[in-house]
Design an enzyme around this catalytic site. Sequence first.
Site, short mmCIF file in Angstrom:
data_model
loop_
_atom_site.label_atom_id
_atom_site.label_comp_id
_atom_site.label_asym_id
_atom_site.label_seq_id
_atom_site.Cartn_x
_atom_site.Cartn_y
_atom_site.Cartn_z
N ALA A 46 0.92 -1.20 0.17
CA ALA A 46 0.03 -0.07 0.14
C ALA A 46 1.23 0.95 -0.31
O ALA A 46 1.58 1.27 0.67
CB ALA A 46 -1.38 0.37 1.02
N ASN A 102 0.19 4.33 0.79
CA ASN A 102 -0.33 4.72 1.76
C ASN A 102 -1.32 3.98 2.77
O ASN A 102 -2.32 3.61 1.87
CB ASN A 102 -1.74 6.46 1.61
N PHE A 103 -1.33 4.20 3.75
CA PHE A 103 -2.23 3.00 5.54
C PHE A 103 -3.12 3.81 5.93
O PHE A 103 -3.83 2.78 6.59
CB PHE A 103 -1.41 2.37 5.76
N HIS A 153 5.63 16.06 1.75
CA HIS A 153 6.43 15.52 2.80
C HIS A 153 7.63 16.12 3.76
O HIS A 153 8.27 17.34 3.13
CB HIS A 153 6.53 13.87 2.29
N LYS A 207 11.90 12.32 3.51
CA LYS A 207 12.12 11.52 2.68
C LYS A 207 12.73 11.73 0.84
O LYS A 207 13.11 12.27 0.23
CB LYS A 207 10.10 12.02 1.71
N THR A 229 1.44 7.71 -3.41
CA THR A 229 0.87 8.21 -2.81
C THR A 229 0.15 8.71 -3.97
O THR A 229 -0.95 8.48 -4.96
CB THR A 229 -0.29 8.81 -1.58
N1 LIG Z 1 2.47 3.12 3.39
C1 LIG Z 1 3.25 4.12 4.32
O1 LIG Z 1 1.68 4.05 4.30
C2 LIG Z 1 3.68 5.06 4.19
C3 LIG Z 1 3.26 5.89 4.99
C4 LIG Z 1 4.93 7.16 5.30
C5 LIG Z 1 5.79 6.30 4.40
N2 LIG Z 1 5.75 5.18 3.52
C6 LIG Z 1 7.10 4.77 3.20
O2 LIG Z 1 8.08 3.94 4.32
C7 LIG Z 1 9.09 4.47 3.68
C8 LIG Z 1 10.07 4.37 5.28
O3 LIG Z 1 9.83 5.51 5.88
P1 LIG Z 1 10.45 6.75 7.10
O4 LIG Z 1 10.23 7.73 7.36
O5 LIG Z 1 10.41 5.78 8.19
O6 LIG Z 1 11.70 6.23 6.54
P2 LIG Z 1 13.39 5.72 7.54
O7 LIG Z 1 14.63 6.51 6.54
O8 LIG Z 1 13.14 6.43 8.54
O9 LIG Z 1 13.68 4.69 8.11
C9 LIG Z 1 14.01 3.11 7.28
C10 LIG Z 1 14.69 1.99 7.72
O10 LIG Z 1 14.65 0.80 7.13
C11 LIG Z 1 16.29 0.72 7.65
N3 LIG Z 1 16.71 0.08 6.31
C12 LIG Z 1 17.53 0.03 5.15
N4 LIG Z 1 18.13 -1.27 4.53
C13 LIG Z 1 17.23 -2.18 4.94
C14 LIG Z 1 17.19 -3.60 5.05
N5 LIG Z 1 17.89 -3.87 4.15
N6 LIG Z 1 16.13 -4.01 5.96
C15 LIG Z 1 15.55 -3.70 7.30
N7 LIG Z 1 16.37 -1.92 7.24
C16 LIG Z 1 16.68 -1.62 6.64
C17 LIG Z 1 17.09 2.24 7.90
O11 LIG Z 1 18.16 1.58 8.94
C18 LIG Z 1 15.77 2.56 8.64
O12 LIG Z 1 16.25 2.58 9.90
C19 LIG Z 1 9.35 5.05 3.04
O13 LIG Z 1 9.83 4.36 1.54
C20 LIG Z 1 8.55 5.78 2.91
O14 LIG Z 1 8.49 7.02 1.72
C21 LIG Z 1 4.89 4.46 3.90
#
Ligand SMILES: NC(=O)c1ccc[n+]([C@@H]2O[C@H](COP(=O)([O-])OP(=O)(O)OC[C@H]3O[C@@H](n4cnc5c(N)ncnc54)[C@H](O)[C@@H]3O)[C@@H](O)[C@H]2O)c1
Length: 214
Positions: free
Chosen positions: A97, A99-100, A127, A131, A138
């Site tokens: 998803a 966006n959740f 954002h 990011k 989204t």
């Molecule tokens: N779908 C949704 O509703 C939604 C909402 C918010 C953010 N996001 C997405 O979620 C993702 C993460 O966002 P965030 O703000 O938490 O980022 P962030 O940078 O705070 O966290 C990402 C984490 O992943 C870790 N990481 C990197 N490579 C890895 C691996 N191979 N295995 C395990 N962990 C690993 C990093 O060390 C880091 O701690 C982004 O792609 C963002 O766009 C999606």
Amino acid sequence: MIRVAVAGAAGRMGQAVVAAVQGAEDMQLTGRADPALDTALADVLGDADVVVDFTRPDTALANALACLEAGVHVVIGTTGFDVEPLRQARGANVFVAPNFAISAVLMMRFAAEASRHMAKAEIVELHHDGKLDAPSGTAARTAQLMAGEVPIHSVRLPGLVAHQEVILGDVGQSLTIRQDSYARESFMPGVLLAVRRVGELEESPLIGLEHLLF
Ligand SMILES: NC(=O)c1ccc[n+]([C@@H]2O[C@H](COP(=O)([O-])OP(=O)(O)OC[C@H]3O[C@@H](n4cnc5c(N)ncnc54)[C@H](O)[C@@H]3O)[C@@H](O)[C@H]2O)c1
């Protein structure tokens, strides 16, 4: 009990997912994978029924393929990566998803409907400045659901979480649909719903929370 491991557990979203899973009565947190925690995904797969991935665009696909190879279902929130290779993959189910948040799912639905009645539309997505991908998943998904070509503008600023405006224009009138996630908790009910349902999907990969909600 659903045994859940979180990939990206030290990140902004991962920490919120860890807390949400720990607070869910029907789930058990069995692993926290993150280079920042010195724990690889491979180390947590053996104890998990479902992995929730909120990592980075450059690692989400490899993580998902590793889960499937181990027969572990995966719920992916990471945005900005190509989901196409997952269409060939077997072994377990994938739910993705962009966006959740329920308000974001509704915004996408209303924007799709409105675009069929208004002449033109543009998207402004805003954002936090940490990011990595632009445009946001989204915004890309919203544009895909809407009629016509929809340009996307990306804003990255400290203080923001996740926000989007869909502005539609026609002769002498406009319509603005705005959605705001002020806190990462906004995504958690959707993430927990996906964890509960990913094991019983009839289609995989399934993309979009709307398929579980409506
Ligand atoms: N779908 C949704 O509703 C939604 C909402 C918010 C953010 N996001 C997405 O979620 C993702 C993460 O966002 P965030 O703000 O938490 O980022 P962030 O940078 O705070 O966290 C990402 C984490 O992943 C870790 N990481 C990197 N490579 C890895 C691996 N191979 N295995 C395990 N962990 C690993 C990093 O060390 C880091 O701690 C982004 O792609 C963002 O766009 C999606």
